[in-house]
Each structure stands twice: as structure tokens, then as C-alpha cells.
Design a protein around this motif. Structure first.
Motif, PDB file in Angstrom:
ATOM      1  N   GLU A  55      77.612  47.037-104.401  1.00 44.96           N
ATOM      2  CA  GLU A  55      76.598  45.885-104.059  1.00 44.96           C
ATOM      3  C   GLU A  55      75.160  46.440-103.803  1.00 44.96           C
ATOM      4  OE1 GLU A  55      78.697  44.254-101.176  1.00 44.96           O
ATOM      5  OE2 GLU A  55      80.440  43.326-102.201  1.00 44.96           O
ATOM      6  N   LEU A  56      74.936  47.470-103.604  1.00 43.36           N
ATOM      7  CA  LEU A  56      73.618  48.113-103.197  1.00 43.36           C
ATOM      8  C   LEU A  56      73.402  49.470-103.674  1.00 43.36           C
ATOM      9  CD1 LEU A  56      70.993  47.550-100.968  1.00 43.36           C
ATOM     10  CD2 LEU A  56      72.617  48.712 -99.576  1.00 43.36           C
ATOM     11  N   GLY A  57      72.243  49.666-103.986  1.00 45.84           N
ATOM     12  CA  GLY A  57      72.168  51.112-104.552  1.00 45.84           C
ATOM     13  C   GLY A  57      71.247  51.858-103.626  1.00 45.84           C
ATOM     14  N   MET A  58      71.048  53.273-103.623  1.00 44.48           N
ATOM     15  CA  MET A  58      70.471  53.684-102.826  1.00 44.48           C
ATOM     16  C   MET A  58      68.904  53.645-103.144  1.00 44.48           C
ATOM     17  SD  MET A  58      71.883  55.713-100.702  1.00 44.48           S
ATOM     18  CE  MET A  58      70.296  56.565 -99.977  1.00 44.48           C
ATOM     19  N   ALA A  59      68.528  53.201-104.028  1.00 46.39           N
ATOM     20  CA  ALA A  59      67.154  52.894-104.300  1.00 46.39           C
ATOM     21  C   ALA A  59      66.863  51.615-103.497  1.00 46.39           C
ATOM     22  CB  ALA A  59      66.598  52.654-105.667  1.00 46.39           C
ATOM     23  N   GLU A  60      67.595  50.563-103.563  1.00 46.07           N
ATOM     24  CA  GLU A  60      67.351  49.379-102.836  1.00 46.07           C
ATOM     25  C   GLU A  60      67.341  49.727-101.494  1.00 46.07           C
ATOM     26  OE1 GLU A  60      69.440  46.119-105.518  1.00 46.07           O
ATOM     27  OE2 GLU A  60      70.829  47.681-104.678  1.00 46.07           O
ATOM     28  N   LEU A  61      68.423  50.528-100.868  1.00 46.29           N
ATOM     29  CA  LEU A  61      68.413  50.672 -99.474  1.00 46.29           C
ATOM     30  C   LEU A  61      67.010  51.655 -98.721  1.00 46.29           C
ATOM     31  CD1 LEU A  61      70.124  51.069 -96.702  1.00 46.29           C
ATOM     32  CD2 LEU A  61      71.292  53.044 -97.595  1.00 46.29           C
ATOM     33  N   ASN A  62      66.657  52.520 -99.775  1.00 46.36           N
ATOM     34  CA  ASN A  62      65.599  52.990 -99.282  1.00 46.36           C
ATOM     35  C   ASN A  62      64.280  52.279 -99.267  1.00 46.36           C
ATOM     36  OD1 ASN A  62      66.809  55.731 -98.954  1.00 46.36           O
ATOM     37  ND2 ASN A  62      66.377  56.289-101.117  1.00 46.36           N
TER      38      ASN A  62
END
Length: 185
Positions: A55-62
Motif C-alpha cells: 500500500e506504500l512504497g519506500m519512495a512515498e515513505l521517504n
């Protein structure tokens, strides 16, 4: 040493959908700045099951954390590190709160003993992890805990030693003397 381990969502701010980003709770950034000025180490510990669930990618979390760091920097505050569990609830890892693994990693990295550690959050899971660590436990009654009130009995899922506060700002005001504030301009 004084170490504050904050839960991100509901304690420091709110994370909306990926396109909405991150928004600070009123007074929370200034509370972190006060802790920083008083010499506290402030870090985040957060469960991020969206990574495991796709539901969430690393780019979005970063990007979310970069937005948070910019907002903190704008008021002279800083979070030294962000620790997160990327696992889903069914994976049974030791770092997903309420398990204490993530908080233990933080304590080891900073060389902090449990009596030097304040675990601050708005969820029972975060505070249960802190209880297993033996830390000081503080509930922020905002967002996910908005139905709870300081001075009132807490539901059974909260460890009995939890102290409740209306906001992160009120908690910090109770921890720090007023003389750490800069003189008026």
C-alpha cells in the motif's frame, strides 16, 4: 542521557494518503524543539505495515519523512532518526510493536538504559512495547487516543504505569522547567 522515542502518527503528526502527505499536530514541533534545546535525543519508532502490504512504497515513505523533517527544521527542531518496522501484522516479527524489538534497537544504538528512556505515543501497541523495555510511558491523548483523557482511567490494553497527557506540548511542559525557554524578544 535522556531519550524520547515518539510514535509518529497521532503523537507528532498525521499521515494522510500518499498524495496528502504529513501534517504536524498543533504544538508538537515546538515540543520537540524544547526537548532538543534541553539536550534530549528524540527519535521515532513506527510500524509501517503498508510497506509489506504493497500500500506504500519506500519512495512515498521517504517523501513523507522528508516533509516531516522540513517542518521540524522550520521551527528549529529535529528528529535524530526514524526507525520503522516494515512488516505486516501476520509476519510475527520482533520489531513490530507491541513487540519491543524496535525499541531495543533504539536503546542499543543510543546506549540508553530503560530508566533514561521515555516512550511517548497515542497507541496501546507503542506503549506496550515500551513497558516490555521498562521505559517511562506517556500517552498523548490526540488522534487515535482522542477519546481518552488525562487523569481518567485508561482501557485495559494500556500498561498500568502509563501517564496520560492532553498533547505532546503539555507532556513536554511537565518534563522541562520553564527556564529552558528563550527570553522574550
Amino acid at each position: 542521557m535522556k531519550l524520547a522515542i515518539l510514535d509518529r502518527d497521532g503523537t507528532l503528526g498525521t499521515a494522510g494518503p500518499a498524495d496528502a502527505g504529513w501534517a504536524a499536530l498543533p504544538g508538537a514541533l515546538e515540543a520537540v524543539a524544547r526537548l532538543n534545546r534541553a539536550g534530549w535525543h528524540v527519535v521515532l519508532a513506527t510500524n509501517q505495515p503498508g510497506l509489506a502490504l504493497g500500500e506504500l512504497g519506500m519512495a512515498e515513505l521517504n517523501a513523507l519523512h522528508a516533509s516531516m523533517h522540513r517542518a521540524l527544521g522550520a521551527v528549529g527542531a529535529r528528529i535524530e532518526a526514524v526507525f520503522y518496522c516494515p512488516h505486516g501484522p501476520e509476519e510475527g516479527c520482533g520489531c513490530r510493536q507491541p513487540a519491543p524489538g524496535l525499541l531495543r534497537q533504539i536503546g542499543e544504538r543510543y546506549g540508553a538504559e530503560p530508566h533514561e528512556t521515555w516512550v511517548i505515543g497515542s497507541s496501546a501497541d507503542h506503549l506496550q512495547a515500551g513497558a516490555q523495555l521498562g521505559a517511562h510511558l506517556h500517552l498523548v491523548c490526540e488522534q487515535t487516543a482522542a477519546t481518552l483523557q488525562a487523569g481518567q482511567p485508561l482501557p485495559a490494553e494500556f500498561p498500568p504505569q502509563v501517564r496520560a497527557h492532553a498533547s505532546l506540548g503539555q507532556l513536554v511542559a511537565s518534563l522541562l522547567p520553564q527556564d529552558d525557554l528563550p527570553p522574550p524578544a
